[in-house]
Design an enzyme around this catalytic site. Structure first.
Site, short mmCIF file in Angstrom:
data_model
loop_
_atom_site.label_atom_id
_atom_site.label_comp_id
_atom_site.label_asym_id
_atom_site.label_seq_id
_atom_site.Cartn_x
_atom_site.Cartn_y
_atom_site.Cartn_z
N ASP A 13 2.27 7.75 -6.24
CA ASP A 13 2.69 7.32 -7.58
C ASP A 13 1.84 7.95 -8.69
OD1 ASP A 13 4.46 5.65 -6.21
OD2 ASP A 13 2.97 4.03 -6.15
N HIS A 43 10.10 8.71 -6.59
CA HIS A 43 9.67 9.63 -7.64
C HIS A 43 10.44 9.29 -8.91
CE1 HIS A 43 7.59 12.34 -4.95
NE2 HIS A 43 8.67 12.66 -4.31
P1 GTP Z 1 5.52 8.85 -4.94
O1 GTP Z 1 6.18 10.00 -4.26
O2 GTP Z 1 6.18 7.54 -4.62
O3 GTP Z 1 4.08 8.80 -4.65
O4 GTP Z 1 5.74 8.92 -6.58
P2 GTP Z 1 5.36 9.81 -7.85
O5 GTP Z 1 4.06 10.50 -7.67
O6 GTP Z 1 6.51 10.71 -8.18
O7 GTP Z 1 5.13 8.76 -9.00
P3 GTP Z 1 6.07 7.56 -9.53
O8 GTP Z 1 7.21 8.18 -10.23
O9 GTP Z 1 6.34 6.56 -8.47
O10 GTP Z 1 5.08 6.81 -10.55
C1 GTP Z 1 4.56 7.39 -11.68
C2 GTP Z 1 4.93 6.54 -12.90
O11 GTP Z 1 4.19 7.00 -14.03
C3 GTP Z 1 6.40 6.69 -13.30
O12 GTP Z 1 6.84 5.48 -13.85
C4 GTP Z 1 6.36 7.80 -14.35
O13 GTP Z 1 7.44 7.74 -15.25
C5 GTP Z 1 5.06 7.49 -15.03
N1 GTP Z 1 4.34 8.65 -15.61
C6 GTP Z 1 4.22 9.91 -15.13
N2 GTP Z 1 3.39 10.64 -15.92
C7 GTP Z 1 2.97 9.79 -16.89
C8 GTP Z 1 2.07 9.93 -18.01
O14 GTP Z 1 1.49 10.96 -18.24
N3 GTP Z 1 1.89 8.84 -18.79
C9 GTP Z 1 2.51 7.65 -18.56
N4 GTP Z 1 2.29 6.64 -19.40
N5 GTP Z 1 3.35 7.47 -17.51
C10 GTP Z 1 3.56 8.52 -16.70
P1 IMP Z 2 4.95 2.73 4.73
O1 IMP Z 2 4.82 4.17 4.43
O2 IMP Z 2 6.21 2.12 4.15
O3 IMP Z 2 4.76 2.44 6.18
O4 IMP Z 2 3.77 1.97 3.97
C1 IMP Z 2 2.41 2.14 4.34
C2 IMP Z 2 1.51 2.13 3.12
O5 IMP Z 2 1.79 3.27 2.30
C3 IMP Z 2 1.70 0.92 2.20
O6 IMP Z 2 0.46 0.61 1.61
C4 IMP Z 2 2.66 1.43 1.13
O7 IMP Z 2 2.54 0.71 -0.07
C5 IMP Z 2 2.15 2.85 0.98
N1 IMP Z 2 3.17 3.80 0.48
C6 IMP Z 2 4.11 4.45 1.21
N2 IMP Z 2 4.84 5.26 0.44
C7 IMP Z 2 4.34 5.14 -0.81
C8 IMP Z 2 4.65 5.78 -2.07
O8 IMP Z 2 5.55 6.60 -2.19
N3 IMP Z 2 3.91 5.38 -3.14
C9 IMP Z 2 2.90 4.50 -3.02
N4 IMP Z 2 2.56 3.88 -1.89
C10 IMP Z 2 3.28 4.21 -0.78
MG MG Z 3 6.29 6.49 -6.35
#
Ligand code: GTP
Ligand code: IMP
Ligand code: MG
Length: 337
Positions: A13, A43
Site C-alpha cells: 500500500d 492498487h
Molecule cells: P498494494 O499492491 O496493495 O500493496 O497497493 P499500492 O501500493 O498500489 O497502494 P494502495 O493503492 O493500496 O494504497 C495507497 C493509497 O495512497 C491509495 O489510496 C492512493 O490513492 C494513495 N496515495 C498514493 N500516493 C499518494 C500521495 O502521494 N499522497 C496521498 N495523500 N495519497 C497517496
Molecule cells: P495474505 O496475503 O492475504 O495471506 O495476508 C497475509 C498478510 O499480508 C496480512 O498481514 C495482509 O494484511 C498482508 N497483505 C497481503 N496483501 C497485501 C496488500 O496488498 N497490501 C497490504 N497488506 C497485504
Molecule cells: Mg493496496
C-alpha cells in the site's frame, strides 16, 4: 531494450498503483506485466476525478496503449479477473499466463475460516495462502484449465522477452511489499510468497540481466494492515492528530500507521537492488506540499526529509508523490539519472 520493475518497500500500500500509472503515461510501455501474489493486492489509481481499485489487472491500465499481462507466478481468481476486464473494458489487451495457478472458492473459504490465517496472521481472506499451498503441493488448477479464461490465455515470458528484443519498454508491476515477503519479511506475519524485485522478475519470466531499473516505492509514513511487528508504529490517536487515516483497498480494514523507518528502508532497498526510489505521501509529511509538481516549490522541511531518505536508502529519490491524483507528482529522473 528496457525493463523497469516497481516494487513496494514496506508493508504494501505504498502507492505503487499511482507510481506505475505515472511511469506508464510518461514512458509509454508496450507491455505492463503484473507480478506478485494475487488478488490480495489492491492498487489504487486516481485520474481525471475517477478512482479505481484494481486487484488483478495491472494498475497501468489507465494508459490505453499497453498490453496488460499477468505473469505465471501470480494467482488468478477468474471471477475477479473477468469482472475487472469488463469494468475497465480491457478485453482486447488483458491476458493471463496459461500457467497461473487458480484461486477457487474452497481456497477463500479455507482462508476466511482459518484461525491461523485470518485469525492470527490477519490475512486478506482472498484465498491466496491456501491456493499457493495447493500450488506447492502440485494439485492447484491452472488458468489453462478454466473454460472462462480461454480467450485470455498468453505466454507472458514470450511476449515480454520478444518486446524487449524489439527494443520496446516493458513495465513490470509488483504487489505487496518487502516486509510482507515470505523470505525476508516479519515471518510468520507475512504473505505466501517472496515479494522482492527478483521474485517479481521471475513471476513474469524476465531474467535479472534484462532488468534496467528497479524502483522501490516507500511511503513517508509506512502503514501495515493485519497483525505483526511494526517497529515505528504510532498510536492511533497520534496518527489522527497528524491527519493520517487510511483504509485497505481490498478489505476495508483500518491501516496501522508508523513513522519513517530508515533502517528497514535501507535493508529493503538493498535486497530489492533499488536503482531509484519513489517516495509517496509527502503531502502527509507536510500539508504545504500537497499537489506540488516542482522540486523548487517543496518546503525546506520536505526537502530535508527527502535528503534524509536518500541517505537512508542509498539510492536517488527520483519520484515524489504529492497527492493521490496521477498529476500530483514531481519527476526528477531527467535531473538525477
Ligand atoms: P498494494 O499492491 O496493495 O500493496 O497497493 P499500492 O501500493 O498500489 O497502494 P494502495 O493503492 O493500496 O494504497 C495507497 C493509497 O495512497 C491509495 O489510496 C492512493 O490513492 C494513495 N496515495 C498514493 N500516493 C499518494 C500521495 O502521494 N499522497 C496521498 N495523500 N495519497 C497517496
Ligand atoms: P495474505 O496475503 O492475504 O495471506 O495476508 C497475509 C498478510 O499480508 C496480512 O498481514 C495482509 O494484511 C498482508 N497483505 C497481503 N496483501 C497485501 C496488500 O496488498 N497490501 C497490504 N497488506 C497485504
Ligand atoms: Mg493496496
Amino acid at each position: 531494450m528496457s525493463a523497469t520493475i516497481v516494487v513496494g518497500g514496506f508493508w504494501g500500500d505504498e502507492g505503487k498503483g499511482k507510481i506505475i500509472a505515472h511511469l506508464a503515461y510518461s514512458d509509454k510501455p508496450s507491455i505492463i506485466a503484473r507480478g506478485g501474489v494475487g488478488p490480495n493486492a489492491g492498487h489504487t489509481v486516481e485520474v481525471g476525478g475517477q478512482k479505481f481499485g484494481v486487484r488483478m489487472i495491472p494498475s497501468g491500465f489507465v494508459y490505453p496503449d499497453a498490453k496488460l499481462l499477468i505473469g505465471a507466478g501470480v494467482l488468478v481468481n477468474p471471477e475477479v479477473f473477468l469482472k475487472e476486464v469488463e469494468l475497465l473494458k480491457v478485453e482486447n489487451r488483458a491476458r493471463v499466463d496459461y500457467r497461473c495457478a487458480v484461486i477457487e472458492p474452497k481456497h477463500i473459504e479455507e482462508d476466511r475460516s482459518s484461525d491461523h490465517l485470518k485469525g492470527k496472521i490477519g490475512s486478506t481472506g482472498t484465498g491466496c495462502g491456501p491456493a499457493n499451498r495447493d500450488r506447492v503441493m502440485r494439485v492447484a488448477k491452472q488458468a489453462k484449465d478454466i473454460e472462462e479464461l480461454r480467450a485470455f490465455l498468453a505466454d507472458v515470458p514470450l511476449e515480454v522477452n520478444e518486446a524487449l528484443d524489439r527494443g520496446e519498454f516493458v513495465l513490470v508491476e509488483g504487489s505487496q511489499g518487502f516486509a510482507l515477503s515470505l523470505y525476508y519479511g516479519t515471518y510468520p506475519y507475512v504473505t505466501s510468497k517472496d515479494t522482492t524485485a527478483s521474485a517479481i522478475a521471475s513471476d513474469v519470466g524476465v531474467g535479472p540481466a534484462k532488468v534496467d531499473e528497479v524502483v522501490v516505492v516507500f511511503k513517508s509514513f509506512p502503514t501495515r494492515v493485519g497483525s505483526g511487528p511494526f517497529p515505528t508504529e504510532m498510536p492511533q490517536e497520534e496518527a489522527e492528530k497528524l491527519g493520517i487515516i487510511e483504509y485497505g483497498t481490498v478489505t476495508g480494514r483500518r491501516r496501522r500507521i508508523g513513522y519513517w523507518d530508515g533502517k528497514l528502508a535501507r535493508y529493503s532497498a538493498m535486497v530489492n537492488g533499488a536503482t531509484q526510489v519513489a517516495l509517496t505521501g509527502i503531502d502527509k509529511f507536510d500539508k504545504d506540499c500537497y499537489g506540488i509538481r516542482e522540486w523548487e516549490k517543496l518546503t525546506p522541511k520536505a526537502k530535508e526529509f527527502i535528503e534524509k531518505v536518500e541517505d537512508d536508502v542509498r539510492a536517488p529519490v527520483t519520484l515524489i508523490s504529492t497527492g493521490p491524483e496521477l498529476q500530483q507528482i514531481i519527476d526528477l529522473r531527467k535531473e538525477k539519472l
